[in-house]
Design a protein around this motif. Structure first.
Motif, PDB file in Angstrom:
ATOM      1  N   ALA A 543       0.815  -1.215   0.000  1.00 37.08           N
ATOM      2  CA  ALA A 543       0.000   0.000   0.000  1.00 37.08           C
ATOM      3  C   ALA A 543       0.843   1.257   0.000  1.00 37.08           C
ATOM      4  O   ALA A 543       0.398   2.316  -0.469  1.00 37.08           O
ATOM      5  N   PHE A 544       2.076   1.182   0.507  1.00 34.59           N
ATOM      6  CA  PHE A 544       2.942   2.356   0.583  1.00 34.59           C
ATOM      7  C   PHE A 544       3.726   2.586  -0.706  1.00 34.59           C
ATOM      8  O   PHE A 544       4.547   3.496  -0.773  1.00 34.59           O
ATOM      9  N   GLY A 545       3.498   1.757  -1.733  1.00 30.85           N
ATOM     10  CA  GLY A 545       4.193   1.933  -2.994  1.00 30.85           C
ATOM     11  C   GLY A 545       5.561   1.298  -3.032  1.00 30.85           C
ATOM     12  O   GLY A 545       6.334   1.567  -3.952  1.00 30.85           O
ATOM     13  N   THR A 546       5.877   0.434  -2.076  1.00 26.95           N
ATOM     14  CA  THR A 546       7.167  -0.246  -2.045  1.00 26.95           C
ATOM     15  C   THR A 546       7.101  -1.509  -2.897  1.00 26.95           C
ATOM     16  O   THR A 546       6.173  -2.305  -2.762  1.00 26.95           O
ATOM     17  N   VAL A 547       8.086  -1.667  -3.762  1.00 24.80           N
ATOM     18  CA  VAL A 547       8.144  -2.843  -4.623  1.00 24.80           C
ATOM     19  C   VAL A 547       8.791  -3.984  -3.845  1.00 24.80           C
ATOM     20  O   VAL A 547       9.893  -3.855  -3.319  1.00 24.80           O
ATOM     21  N   GLU A 548       8.090  -5.107  -3.758  1.00 26.52           N
ATOM     22  CA  GLU A 548       8.571  -6.254  -3.003  1.00 26.52           C
ATOM     23  C   GLU A 548       8.600  -7.479  -3.902  1.00 26.52           C
ATOM     24  O   GLU A 548       7.839  -7.577  -4.874  1.00 26.52           O
ATOM     25  N   ASP A 549       9.476  -8.417  -3.560  1.00 30.95           N
ATOM     26  CA  ASP A 549       9.510  -9.686  -4.276  1.00 30.95           C
ATOM     27  C   ASP A 549       8.240 -10.474  -3.954  1.00 30.95           C
ATOM     28  O   ASP A 549       7.788 -10.516  -2.804  1.00 30.95           O
ATOM     29  N   ALA A 550       7.671 -11.103  -4.968  1.00 32.21           N
ATOM     30  CA  ALA A 550       6.402 -11.806  -4.769  1.00 32.21           C
ATOM     31  C   ALA A 550       6.551 -13.068  -3.946  1.00 32.21           C
ATOM     32  O   ALA A 550       5.560 -13.587  -3.426  1.00 32.21           O
ATOM     33  N   GLY A 551       7.761 -13.573  -3.815  1.00 25.14           N
ATOM     34  CA  GLY A 551       7.963 -14.762  -2.991  1.00 25.14           C
ATOM     35  C   GLY A 551       7.246 -15.975  -3.559  1.00 25.14           C
ATOM     36  O   GLY A 551       7.369 -16.299  -4.745  1.00 25.14           O
ATOM     37  N   LEU A 552       6.446 -16.630  -2.723  1.00 24.14           N
ATOM     38  CA  LEU A 552       5.780 -17.876  -3.107  1.00 24.14           C
ATOM     39  C   LEU A 552       4.310 -17.682  -3.414  1.00 24.14           C
ATOM     40  O   LEU A 552       3.516 -18.622  -3.300  1.00 24.14           O
ATOM     41  N   GLN A 553       3.920 -16.490  -3.826  1.00 25.40           N
ATOM     42  CA  GLN A 553       2.524 -16.253  -4.175  1.00 25.40           C
ATOM     43  C   GLN A 553       2.133 -17.079  -5.392  1.00 25.40           C
ATOM     44  O   GLN A 553       2.923 -17.291  -6.307  1.00 25.40           O
ATOM     45  N   THR A 554       0.881 -17.516  -5.400  1.00 23.78           N
ATOM     46  CA  THR A 554       0.407 -18.403  -6.455  1.00 23.78           C
ATOM     47  C   THR A 554       0.149 -17.631  -7.738  1.00 23.78           C
ATOM     48  O   THR A 554       0.017 -16.408  -7.757  1.00 23.78           O
ATOM     49  N   GLY A 555       0.072 -18.394  -8.843  1.00 23.27           N
ATOM     50  CA  GLY A 555      -0.169 -17.803 -10.147  1.00 23.27           C
ATOM     51  C   GLY A 555      -1.604 -17.299 -10.289  1.00 23.27           C
ATOM     52  O   GLY A 555      -2.503 -17.681  -9.532  1.00 23.27           O
ATOM     53  N   VAL A 556      -1.793 -16.448 -11.283  1.00 29.49           N
ATOM     54  CA  VAL A 556      -3.094 -15.829 -11.528  1.00 29.49           C
ATOM     55  C   VAL A 556      -3.566 -16.239 -12.917  1.00 29.49           C
ATOM     56  O   VAL A 556      -2.799 -16.144 -13.891  1.00 29.49           O
ATOM     57  N   PRO A 557      -4.814 -16.709 -13.063  1.00 31.28           N
ATOM     58  CA  PRO A 557      -5.313 -17.045 -14.399  1.00 31.28           C
ATOM     59  C   PRO A 557      -5.327 -15.815 -15.307  1.00 31.28           C
ATOM     60  O   PRO A 557      -5.516 -14.683 -14.855  1.00 31.28           O
ATOM     61  N   GLY A 558      -5.115 -16.058 -16.595  1.00 31.31           N
ATOM     62  CA  GLY A 558      -5.076 -14.957 -17.543  1.00 31.31           C
ATOM     63  C   GLY A 558      -6.376 -14.179 -17.598  1.00 31.31           C
ATOM     64  O   GLY A 558      -6.374 -12.960 -17.796  1.00 31.31           O
ATOM     65  N   GLU A 559      -7.522 -14.857 -17.387  1.00 33.64           N
ATOM     66  CA  GLU A 559      -8.808 -14.161 -17.412  1.00 33.64           C
ATOM     67  C   GLU A 559      -8.894 -13.138 -16.285  1.00 33.64           C
ATOM     68  O   GLU A 559      -9.385 -12.022 -16.469  1.00 33.64           O
ATOM     69  N   THR A 560      -8.398 -13.498 -15.107  1.00 32.45           N
ATOM     70  CA  THR A 560      -8.384 -12.564 -13.979  1.00 32.45           C
ATOM     71  C   THR A 560      -7.444 -11.406 -14.255  1.00 32.45           C
ATOM     72  O   THR A 560      -7.738 -10.250 -13.936  1.00 32.45           O
ATOM     73  N   LEU A 561      -6.309 -11.700 -14.866  1.00 26.59           N
ATOM     74  CA  LEU A 561      -5.331 -10.658 -15.170  1.00 26.59           C
ATOM     75  C   LEU A 561      -5.898  -9.662 -16.174  1.00 26.59           C
ATOM     76  O   LEU A 561      -5.661  -8.454 -16.075  1.00 26.59           O
ATOM     77  N   ALA A 562      -6.652 -10.144 -17.152  1.00 25.50           N
ATOM     78  CA  ALA A 562      -7.198  -9.249 -18.173  1.00 25.50           C
ATOM     79  C   ALA A 562      -8.229  -8.294 -17.594  1.00 25.50           C
ATOM     80  O   ALA A 562      -8.370  -7.163 -18.063  1.00 25.50           O
ATOM     81  N   GLU A 563      -8.960  -8.726 -16.566  1.00 24.33           N
ATOM     82  CA  GLU A 563      -9.946  -7.838 -15.957  1.00 24.33           C
ATOM     83  C   GLU A 563      -9.299  -6.707 -15.182  1.00 24.33           C
ATOM     84  O   GLU A 563      -9.906  -5.648 -14.995  1.00 24.33           O
ATOM     85  N   ALA A 564      -8.076  -6.913 -14.717  1.00 31.23           N
ATOM     86  CA  ALA A 564      -7.288  -5.882 -14.019  1.00 31.23           C
ATOM     87  C   ALA A 564      -8.037  -5.293 -12.836  1.00 31.23           C
ATOM     88  O   ALA A 564      -7.893  -4.112 -12.529  1.00 31.23           O
TER      89      ALA A 564
END
Length: 919
Positions: A543-564
Motif C-alpha cells: 500500500a505504501f508503494g514499495t516494490v517487493e519480491d512476490a515470494g511464493l505467491q500463487t499464479g493468476v489465471p489470464g482471465e483474472t489478469l485481463a480484468e485488471a
C-alpha cells in the motif's frame, strides 16, 4: 467526563473531597511548640509542678496553606486530570472504529493510527468497550467489542492494503452488525461505491463521526509511449490550490544498480484535476525503466510499474529478396512491418550488422542459408535471443535440415513443399486446429477464414510433437519451436506474407506475434488474448508503494489478469508469462476516482486531533514535594533541627527535585556501559516468567560455550524491555514466542525496525518444533505472524545448504535445538546471486540476515543453571547429547555470523575450505 476549560477529569466525583478542606484547616493547624531552655539553679524547686492550662502554639499560616495545597493536589490527582481531553463521544455505548485501510490511507497512515489511538484512549477512560475494523481485512465473525486497552495493542499490527474492499464483502459484513454502538470512521476520502450503503448500516446502530485528512489524493496513470516520447499523466480527486510535484523514472543502470534515470516536473493548475508531462528518453534508457513514481508520496497509487508495453522490443526483419517498387504487398516482410511498426522498434540492415546491434528478436523471412553468420547467430540465440523464421519457396527448395537437423531450425524438414489447396491441387485449403493447452497460443480464437494452401513439412521425429505449438486441422505442424540455451528458435511453416496462407491478413497473426513476445501492445490484453494462460507474480506493490519480491505467491489465471480488478486475488505488481510481463497498477488507463461526499448530518473532522496529556503524575509529584517540605518545616518549628541535622534535611529536600532524573540517567548509563563494554547476548522479555528464565539460562549457557571455544568472550546475558531499553547496544536478540505476550507499541516497532536495518539480528523461536509458524494455523504460528507483521522483514527461505550460516565456524547442515527436524528460515538470497569460482557462495554483499525463524527451542537446549548443569534433557542417550552438541554449534555459527557477516564467503578462503571438504 467533567471538564474545566482544557482540563477534564476521569473521576470527577473525587473532587468533592475539596469541600473538606475547611475542616482540615482546623485539624492541621496545630504544631508542637518548641521547648524553651533556661539555666536557673533553682529549677529543682519547680519539679513536679504542672500547668493546668495547656495551649498549643498556632501553626504558621504559610505551613497551613502548604498542607492544604498538598491535600488538594492529592485529591485532584486521583480525580484523573487530563489536559486537552477528547470528550466529544460522551455516550457509554461501545465504540466502533472503522478504517478504510486502502492505498489512499497509506500516505499518512501513522497519523491515522495516532488518531485512532487517541479515540481508544478516551474510550478507555470512559470505561467503554471498543473495536477496530479495517475494511480491507474484514473479520469473518462480525464485530467483537473488548476493553479499549486490549484493542489499542492491535494498532501496531494494522496495515493498509494496496486495494479497496469489494461491494460484496462490505455488504456481507454490514449484515452481521448487531446491537447499538457509536462509530468513528477514519475515511480515506475516496467515493467507493459501497460507502453509502455502509454508512446507512452504521447509522442504524448509532451516531457516526467521520475523520478525513486534507491532503490531496493523487494517482499516477500508466506511462504511454507515443510520438517518440513517454507520456505520464496523473489525476487528483478534487481541484484546489496549484500543486507542484516531481515524477521520477526509476530503473537499472548498465551496472545493474537501481537509480533514478530521469525526473520531470508536473503541475496541477488550480482548476484542473489532471496533469500530464512528456519525458524524452532514448531507447536504451526507456527499456531500462521499471517504474514511475511521484517523489515524496507514499502510496501505491503514486507508483506506476512498467512492462513490455513501454519497453518496445528491437526487432530486425531480414528477407532473402529486395523490395520491388509496386509490389510491396508481395514482399516477405510487408505484413510483419504492418503488424510491428506500432509496437516495436524495427531495425534494418544485413544480418552481420544486425547481430552487432544485439536486438531482442531477429526475423528471417524465407532465408534458407546463413552459413557465414551461423555461429554468431547461434551464440546470440543461446544468450537469450529470439529467432523467428518463416518458410517460403527458397527454404522449401533448399536442402537445409534434411538429413541432419540444422541448429538454427527447430525440426528437420522434408524436401520440397506441400501444396494443400489451389489451382494445381485436388485438396481443399486447410484450416487451423484449435491450440492445445501447452501452446503459448492457447486461448486464442481461430477465425474460420484463416486457411493454409502451402507449407513446408516437418520430418517425423520423437521430439516433433513436443516442439509443435500450432498445427493444421490434419495434424501437420504449422509452428514449431525449440529452446536453445537461454533463447529459442521458432519456425512458421508458411510464408510471412499471404502467398501460402491467409494468416497474415487476420488479427490472429498479430496475436500470435504478441504471444511470442515479438511485439507488445500498449493496452492490457483482452480476456480472449489471455484465456487459458497462468501468470506468476514477479514483483508486487504494498500500500505504501514499495516494490517487493512476490515470494511464493500463487499464479493468476489470464482471465483474472485481463480484468485488471485489483484486489486480494490480484495484487498490483508485475506478472510474468512465458515470454512477456504485464504490469497491474492500482490506477489503470481508464481508472477514475471521485472524492467522498458525506451527508450534512454526519460531522466530518480533521485527522489532527489535540494531543491529550495526563496531569495525574504532575499533581502527585507536587503533593509529595509539598508534604516533604511540610515534614522539614514541622521538624524545624519543633526545634528538632539544629546544626548538621538542619543542613542535611535541606540537602535531602533539594535532592528530591533532581533525584529521579539522575537515578534514571544513571540507570540508563549503567545499562549502556554494561552492554557496550563487552559482547552481550540479549533476549526479549515476554512477560512469562518461566520462558524468560529459560531464555536467560539458554543465553548464559551459549555464552559459556562461546567463551571456551571461540575468541568471543560474552558477558552475562541481558533481558531487554522493548518499550524502555535501547536495542542498538546488542548485536543479537533472542525472542521466544509465547501465546499471551502483548504486542509492542508503535514506538517499540519503530525501534525494532531501526535495529534490523542497522545490522542487528533477531532469532524468533516458537519452541513448538513447527516450521517456524510460517503459513500454519497453530496458535504460536499465528502469534508469530502477528508479532512480525509490522517488522521490516525481507523475503525468507529455508536455510540453503550453501548458506554462510552453515560454515561460519562449524560445518553444519542441521540446526536442532531441544527439537529437531523443523526448517529454519533466513533472508532469501537475491535472484541474481552468483557463484564464486564454482563454489556455491552467495553474494549477499556481506549482509547479515536480519531475522532467523524457527521452532526448535534452542534456549532449552543451551540452558545451564548456576552450577553449570544442563537444565533440560535433549533426546535420549548418546543421540541426545549429539543433538545438544549440534544445537551449541548452531548457536556458535549464529553469533559468528552476526559478528563477521559473510566473512567465510570471501574467495580468499575458498582453497582452504575445498581442502577441508576434501578431507
Amino acid at each position: 467526563m467533567f471538564a474545566i476549560g482544557p482540563i477534564a477529569f476521569t473521576a470527577p466525583a473525587l473532587l468533592l473531597g475539596l469541600l473538606a478542606l475547611p475542616v482540615l484547616w482546623f485539624l492541621l493547624r496545630a504544631v508542637p511548640p518548641a521547648p524553651i531552655r533556661r539555666r536557673f539553679p533553682g529549677v529543682v524547686l519547680l519539679l513536679g509542678l504542672e500547668d493546668e492550662e495547656n495551649e498549643a502554639d498556632k501553626t504558621p499560616w504559610w505551613l497551613l496553606l502548604l498542607r492544604m495545597l498538598a491535600i488538594a493536589a492529592l485529591i485532584i490527582a486521583f480525580a484523573g486530570p487530563v489536559l486537552n481531553a477528547d470528550d466529544e463521544i460522551a455516550s457509554s455505548d461501545p465504540l466502533l472504529v472503522v478504517m478504510d485501510g486502502t492505498w489512499a490511507d497509506a500516505r499518512d497512515w501513522s497519523r491515522r493510527v495516532d488518531r485512532v489511538d487517541g479515540l481508544l484512549a478516551e474510550a478507555g477512560r470512559a470505561g467503554r468497550t471498543a473495536s477496530v475494523v479495517v475494511l480491507t481485512d474484514l473479520p469473518p465473525d462480525g464485530v467483537t467489542f473488548q476493553a479499549a486497552a486490549q484493542t489499542r495493542q492491535r494498532l501496531a499490527a494494522l496495515e493498509p492494503e494496496p486495494f479497496g474492499p469489494t461491494q460484496d464483502d462490505v455488504n456481507v459484513w454490514a449484515g452481521t452488525l448487531d446491537g447499538s454502538f457509536e462509530t468513528a470512521w477514519v475515511s480515506d476520502g475516496v467515493a467507493w461505491p459501497w460507502r453509502d450503503d455502509l454508512l446507512s448500516a452504521l447509522e442504524a446502530r448509532g451516531a457516526v463521526r467521520v475523520f478525513e485528512t486534507g491532503q490531496p489524493i493523487i494517482g499516477l496513470r500508466p506511462a504511454v509511449f507515443e510520438d517518440g516520447v513517454v507520456r505520464v499523466s496523473a489525476f487528483r480527486l478534487a481541484a484546489g490550490l496549484p500543486y507542484d510535484m516531481t515524477v521520477n523514472a526509476h530503473g537499472l543502470d548498465p551496472a545493474g544498480i537501481p537509480r533514478t534515470l530521469s525526473t520531470a516536473r508536473m503541475v496541477f493548475a488550480p482548476s484542473e484535476t489532471t496533469s500530464e508531462v512528456e519525458i524524452a528518453l532514448p531507447p536504451e534508457l526507456r527499456n531500462r525503466v521499471t517504474r514511475f513514481e511521484i517523489a515524496g508520496l507514499r502510496s501505491a497509487a503514486a507508483v506506476s510499474l512498467t512492462d513490455d508495453a513501454l519497453r518496445r522490443r528491437e526487432v530486425a526483419l531480414i528477407s532473402a529478396t529486395d523490395d520491388r517498387e509496386g509490389l510491396a504487398l508481395l514482399t516477405p516482410t510487408h505484413y510483419l512491418e504492418q503488424a510491428l511498426t506500432e509496437s516495436a522498434d524495427l531495425i534494418d540492415g544485413t544480418l552481420s550488422d544486425v547481430l552487432l546491434a544485439n536486438p531482442d528478436v531477429i526475423v528471417l523471412a524465407d532465408v534458407a542459408s546463413v552459413e557465414s553468420e551461423a555461429d554468431a547467430l547461434l551464440e546470440w540465440v543461446q544468450n537469450g535471443g529470439l529467432l523467428v523464421r518463416f518458410a517460403g519457396p527458397r527454404l522449401a527448395a533448399s536442402d537445409i535440415s534434411r538429413t541432419e537437423q540444422d541448429p538454427l531450425l527447430p525440426v528437420r524438414l522434408r524436401a520440397g513443399g506441400r501444396s494443400v489447396g489451389g489451382a494445381m491441387s485436388w485438396g481443399e485449403p486447410k484450416a487451423l486446429r484449435p491450440f492445445g493447452a501447452d501452446s503459448p497460443f492457447f486461448g486464442l480464437t481461430v477465425p474460420e477464414e484463416v486457411t493454409v494452401t502451402a507449407q513446408v513439412m516437418a520430418q517425423p521425429d520423437p521430439t516433433l510433437s513436443e516442439r509443435t505449438i500450432a498445427s493444421l486441422s490434419d495434424g501437420t505442424p504449422l509452428v514449431t519451436r525449440k529452446r536453445e540455451g537461454a533463447g529459442q528458435i521458432v519456425l512458421f511453416h508458411v510464408t510471412a506474407n499471404a502467398e501460402w496462407a491467409s494468416l497474415p491478413l487476420s488479427v490472429l497473426y498479430v496475436q500470435m506475434l504478441d504471444r511470442l513476445a515479438i511485439s507488445s501492445r500498449s493496452a492490457l490484453p483482452s480476456v480472449e488474448d489471455l484465456t487459458g494462460t497462468v501468470w506468476l507474480p514477479d514483483e508486487v506493490l504494498d500500500a505504501f508503494g514499495t516494490v517487493e519480491d512476490a515470494g511464493l505467491q500463487t499464479g493468476v489465471p489470464g482471465e483474472t489478469l485481463a480484468e485488471a480488478a485489483v484486489g486480494p486475488e490480484l495484487r498490483p505488481g508485475l506478472y510474468a508469462g512465458e515470454e512477456r510481463r504485464i504490469a497491474i497498477n492500482v490506477v489503470g488507463p481508464e481508472t477514475a476516482f471521485l472524492a467522498a461526499q458525506w451527508p450534512a448530518n454526519v460531522p466530518v473532522e480533521g485527522m489532527q486531533g489535540v494531543e491529550e496529556q495526563s496531569l495525574k503524575s504532575w499533581f502527585l509529584n507536587a503533593a509529595i514535594i509539598a508534604l516533604l517540605i511540610d515534614v522539614v518545616a514541622s521538624l524545624w518549628l519543633g526545634g528538632r533541627l539544629s546544626g548538621f541535622a538542619r543542613r542535611a534535611a535541606v540537602g535531602l529536600l533539594a535532592a528530591t527535585f533532581v533525584a529521579a532524573p539522575e537515578v534514571q540517567a544513571q540507570t540508563q548509563e549503567r545499562f549502556a556501559v554494561a552492554a557496550t563494554n563487552e559482547v552481550v547476548l540479549a533476549h526479549v522479555i515476554t512477560g512469562d516468567a518461566q520462558v524468560d528464565r529459560v531464555a536467560d539460562a539458554g543465553l548464559r549457557g551459549l555464552s559459556e560455550v562461546l567463551f571456551r571455544r571461540t575468541s568471543i568472550e560474552p558477558a552475562e546475558p541481558v533481558a531487554v524491555d522493548l518499550e524502555m531499553d535501547e536495542l542498538s547496544f546488542f548485536p543479537f536478540l533472542y525472542w521466544p514466542v509465547t501465546e499471551d505476550q502483548p504486542l509492542p507499541s508503535s514506538e517499540a516497532y519503530a525501534k525494532l525496525n531501526r535495529y534490523l536495518r542497522s545490522g542487528g539480528m533477531i532469532l524468533f523461536d516458537t519452541r513448538d518444533a513447527n516450521v517456524a509458524g510460517l503459513g500454519t494455523t497453530s496458535v504460536l504460528g499465528r502469534k508469530l505472524q502477528q508479532l512480525a507483521r509490522p517488522l521490516d522483514i525481507p523475503p525468507l527461505e529455508p536455510v540453503p545448504s550453501d548458506h554462510v550460516l552453515t560454515r561460519t565456524f562449524y560445518l553444519l547442515q542441521d540446526f536442532p535445538g531441544r527439537h529437531a527436524g523443523a526448517d529454519v528460515w533466513v533472508e532469501a538470497a537475491p535472484a541474481d546471486a552468483e557463484l564464486a569460482d564454482g563454489m556455491p557462495f552467495r553474494n549477499l554483499n556481506d549482509n547479515v540476515t536480519p531475522v532467523v525463524i524457527g521452532g526448535n527451542d534452542w534456549a532449552s537446549a543451551w540452558a545451564t543453571d548456576a552450577q553449570r548443569n544442563r537444565m533440560f534433557p535433549v533426546g535420549r542417550g548418546f543421540a541426545g547429547e549429539r543433538q545438544r552438541e549440534l544445537s551449541y554449534r548452531f548457536g556458535v555459527n549464529l553469533i559468528m555470523h552476526v559478528l563477521t557477516g559473510n566473512y567465510k564467503s570471501d574467495q580468499v578462503h575458498v582453497p582452504a575450505l575445498l581442502d577441508r571438504l576434501g578431507q
